[in-house]
Design a protein around this motif. Sequence first.
Motif, PDB file in Angstrom:
ATOM      1  N   ARG A  86       1.646 -28.494  16.817  1.00  0.00           N
ATOM      2  CA  ARG A  86       1.726 -27.037  17.009  1.00  0.00           C
ATOM      3  C   ARG A  86       2.606 -26.393  15.941  1.00  0.00           C
ATOM      4  O   ARG A  86       2.260 -25.353  15.383  1.00  0.00           O
ATOM      5  N   THR A  87       3.738 -27.024  15.651  1.00  0.00           N
ATOM      6  CA  THR A  87       4.643 -26.477  14.638  1.00  0.00           C
ATOM      7  C   THR A  87       3.981 -26.457  13.264  1.00  0.00           C
ATOM      8  O   THR A  87       4.090 -25.473  12.521  1.00  0.00           O
ATOM      9  N   ALA A  88       3.279 -27.541  12.919  1.00  0.00           N
ATOM     10  CA  ALA A  88       2.624 -27.609  11.618  1.00  0.00           C
ATOM     11  C   ALA A  88       1.575 -26.514  11.472  1.00  0.00           C
ATOM     12  O   ALA A  88       1.466 -25.871  10.414  1.00  0.00           O
ATOM     13  N   LEU A  89       0.806 -26.281  12.535  1.00  0.00           N
ATOM     14  CA  LEU A  89      -0.250 -25.271  12.464  1.00  0.00           C
ATOM     15  C   LEU A  89       0.321 -23.862  12.391  1.00  0.00           C
ATOM     16  O   LEU A  89      -0.142 -23.031  11.595  1.00  0.00           O
ATOM     17  N   THR A  90       1.310 -23.562  13.225  1.00  0.00           N
ATOM     18  CA  THR A  90       1.883 -22.217  13.209  1.00  0.00           C
ATOM     19  C   THR A  90       2.602 -21.935  11.896  1.00  0.00           C
ATOM     20  O   THR A  90       2.548 -20.823  11.367  1.00  0.00           O
ATOM     21  N   THR A  91       3.254 -22.955  11.340  1.00  0.00           N
ATOM     22  CA  THR A  91       3.943 -22.783  10.060  1.00  0.00           C
ATOM     23  C   THR A  91       2.943 -22.537   8.945  1.00  0.00           C
ATOM     24  O   THR A  91       3.143 -21.661   8.089  1.00  0.00           O
ATOM     25  N   ALA A  92       1.857 -23.295   8.945  1.00  0.00           N
ATOM     26  CA  ALA A  92       0.840 -23.118   7.907  1.00  0.00           C
ATOM     27  C   ALA A  92       0.226 -21.728   7.973  1.00  0.00           C
ATOM     28  O   ALA A  92       0.027 -21.067   6.953  1.00  0.00           O
ATOM     29  N   TYR A  93      -0.068 -21.268   9.191  1.00  0.00           N
ATOM     30  CA  TYR A  93      -0.675 -19.948   9.344  1.00  0.00           C
ATOM     31  C   TYR A  93       0.292 -18.850   8.920  1.00  0.00           C
ATOM     32  O   TYR A  93      -0.099 -17.890   8.233  1.00  0.00           O
ATOM     33  N   ALA A  94       1.554 -19.008   9.286  1.00  0.00           N
ATOM     34  CA  ALA A  94       2.556 -18.014   8.894  1.00  0.00           C
ATOM     35  C   ALA A  94       2.732 -17.969   7.380  1.00  0.00           C
ATOM     36  O   ALA A  94       3.122 -16.937   6.823  1.00  0.00           O
ATOM     37  N   SER A  95       2.403 -19.082   6.715  1.00  0.00           N
ATOM     38  CA  SER A  95       2.525 -19.139   5.258  1.00  0.00           C
ATOM     39  C   SER A  95       1.287 -18.593   4.553  1.00  0.00           C
ATOM     40  O   SER A  95       1.237 -18.584   3.313  1.00  0.00           O
ATOM     41  N   GLY A  96       0.296 -18.174   5.336  1.00  0.00           N
ATOM     42  CA  GLY A  96      -0.890 -17.554   4.749  1.00  0.00           C
ATOM     43  C   GLY A  96      -2.108 -18.442   4.655  1.00  0.00           C
ATOM     44  O   GLY A  96      -3.116 -18.045   4.054  1.00  0.00           O
ATOM     45  N   ALA A  97      -2.053 -19.641   5.242  1.00  0.00           N
ATOM     46  CA  ALA A  97      -3.204 -20.535   5.176  1.00  0.00           C
ATOM     47  C   ALA A  97      -4.302 -20.082   6.122  1.00  0.00           C
ATOM     48  O   ALA A  97      -4.031 -19.534   7.198  1.00  0.00           O
ATOM     49  N   ARG A  98      -5.530 -20.331   5.732  1.00  0.00           N
ATOM     50  CA  ARG A  98      -6.688 -20.138   6.603  1.00  0.00           C
ATOM     51  C   ARG A  98      -6.807 -21.384   7.481  1.00  0.00           C
ATOM     52  O   ARG A  98      -6.761 -22.507   6.990  1.00  0.00           O
ATOM     53  N   LEU A  99      -6.963 -21.187   8.789  1.00  0.00           N
ATOM     54  CA  LEU A  99      -7.052 -22.305   9.718  1.00  0.00           C
ATOM     55  C   LEU A  99      -8.498 -22.496  10.161  1.00  0.00           C
ATOM     56  O   LEU A  99      -9.172 -21.532  10.517  1.00  0.00           O
ATOM     57  N   VAL A 100      -8.945 -23.756  10.175  1.00  0.00           N
ATOM     58  CA  VAL A 100     -10.339 -24.059  10.489  1.00  0.00           C
ATOM     59  C   VAL A 100     -10.379 -25.203  11.493  1.00  0.00           C
ATOM     60  O   VAL A 100      -9.779 -26.258  11.271  1.00  0.00           O
ATOM     61  N   ALA A 101     -11.095 -24.984  12.602  1.00  0.00           N
ATOM     62  CA  ALA A 101     -11.318 -26.039  13.595  1.00  0.00           C
ATOM     63  C   ALA A 101     -12.815 -26.340  13.611  1.00  0.00           C
ATOM     64  O   ALA A 101     -13.594 -25.562  14.151  1.00  0.00           O
ATOM     65  N   PRO A 102     -13.248 -27.473  13.026  1.00  0.00           N
ATOM     66  CA  PRO A 102     -14.680 -27.763  12.959  1.00  0.00           C
ATOM     67  C   PRO A 102     -15.237 -28.446  14.200  1.00  0.00           C
ATOM     68  O   PRO A 102     -16.281 -29.067  14.146  1.00  0.00           O
ATOM     69  N   SER A 103     -14.535 -28.324  15.315  1.00  0.00           N
ATOM     70  CA  SER A 103     -15.040 -28.860  16.584  1.00  0.00           C
ATOM     71  C   SER A 103     -14.345 -28.138  17.714  1.00  0.00           C
ATOM     72  O   SER A 103     -13.321 -27.465  17.518  1.00  0.00           O
ATOM     73  N   CYS A 104     -14.868 -28.305  18.917  1.00  0.00           N
ATOM     74  CA  CYS A 104     -14.231 -27.696  20.088  1.00  0.00           C
ATOM     75  C   CYS A 104     -12.841 -28.272  20.308  1.00  0.00           C
ATOM     76  O   CYS A 104     -11.921 -27.564  20.727  1.00  0.00           O
ATOM     77  N   ALA A 105     -12.676 -29.579  20.037  1.00  0.00           N
ATOM     78  CA  ALA A 105     -11.366 -30.192  20.210  1.00  0.00           C
ATOM     79  C   ALA A 105     -10.335 -29.517  19.318  1.00  0.00           C
ATOM     80  O   ALA A 105      -9.186 -29.284  19.723  1.00  0.00           O
TER      81      ALA A 105
END
Length: 312
Positions: A86-105
Amino acid sequence: MHRVAVLAVPPVTGFELSVPDLVLGQARVAGAPAYEVVFCAVDPGPVPVLGGMGVTVPRGPDALAGARTVVVIGGADLGPPDPRVRTALTTAYASGARLVAPSCAGAFLLASAGLLDGRAAAIGAGLADRFRREYPGVVVTDRLFVAADDVYTCAGHAAAVDLCLHLVAADHGAAVAGALAGGLAVPPPRPADATLPAAPVPAVPDASLTGTREWALGRLAEPIRLTDLARHANTSVRTLTRRFRRETGLSPLRWLLARRIDAARRLLETTDLPVETVARRAGLGTADSLRAHFARELGRTPSAYRAGFRAA
C-alpha cells in the motif's frame, strides 16, 4: 525513455506477469524501444506463481522511483496486502506515476490502498459483488477497462492486452499501437463498452430479445428510441431495460451505442469513406459526435484509429 515498473505481489499468475513486457516491452518508436520495463517486489527474490511455478524478482521497491507507469500484478488470493505494498503504491501515485491494474486482483490491491475511492473501476462479473461489499466507495462499472485520474483497471486477464495497447496508443499514437498489435497477432484494442461479455444466463426462448437486437442492428443509421425498442419487443420500457441487462449486461442505449461504435470501426477499417459519412452510416450523427465517442471509448480520433488499423 518511459520507465514502467511492474510490482509483483504474490501470489501471481504467469499470464498476468508476462503481459506488461509482452506488450509494452515490445513497443517501438522509430525502431527504438518505447518503454523500459523493470520488475520488482517488496521482498526481492522468489515469487510464487499459481500453478506451481515460481519466478525470481531481483529488485526491491526502490525500482519504483522515477517510474512513469507502475503496474501492480498479483494478490490473486485477494487477501489483505502487505502494508508495504500500500505504501509503495500511494507513494508512486503521489510522485506522479500512472497506476495500472491488469486484473481484478490488482484492482483489489489499488482499492485497499484507497486509490480507487470515489473513482470508477472495471471489475469482472465473478468478483464484482465481492468488490462492492468490500469497497463501497468505488463505483463498479461494466466497462472492459477504465481510466480514472491516471488509475487504470480492467475487467479480466484477456482485457489486460487491450488495456496495455490502449496505453501505447495514448502515449505514442494509434499507428504505433496498431503496428504492435499486428506484431502480436491481435486486433487493435477493443472499445471498453462494446465487447464486455455479458454473464451467461439460462436460455428463455419466449422472452429473448434476440429478434429486437437484430432489428436494431439493421437500422443503426436511423434514430432508435427506447420506446421503439420496447414497441418492437412488445413490452414496456421498464421490462425491456431489465431484460436487456439480463441478456447483454448493458442497458438498451449503452448496447446500441456500443454497436454503433462497432459499426464505425468496421467502416473505418474497410472503407475510405469520410469521417462525416462514417458517423452518419453508423448512427452517431455528426463527425464531431463520432470524434467525441472515439475519444472517450478508444482514446483516439477516428482518423488515428484508421491509420493505426492499417499500420497493423
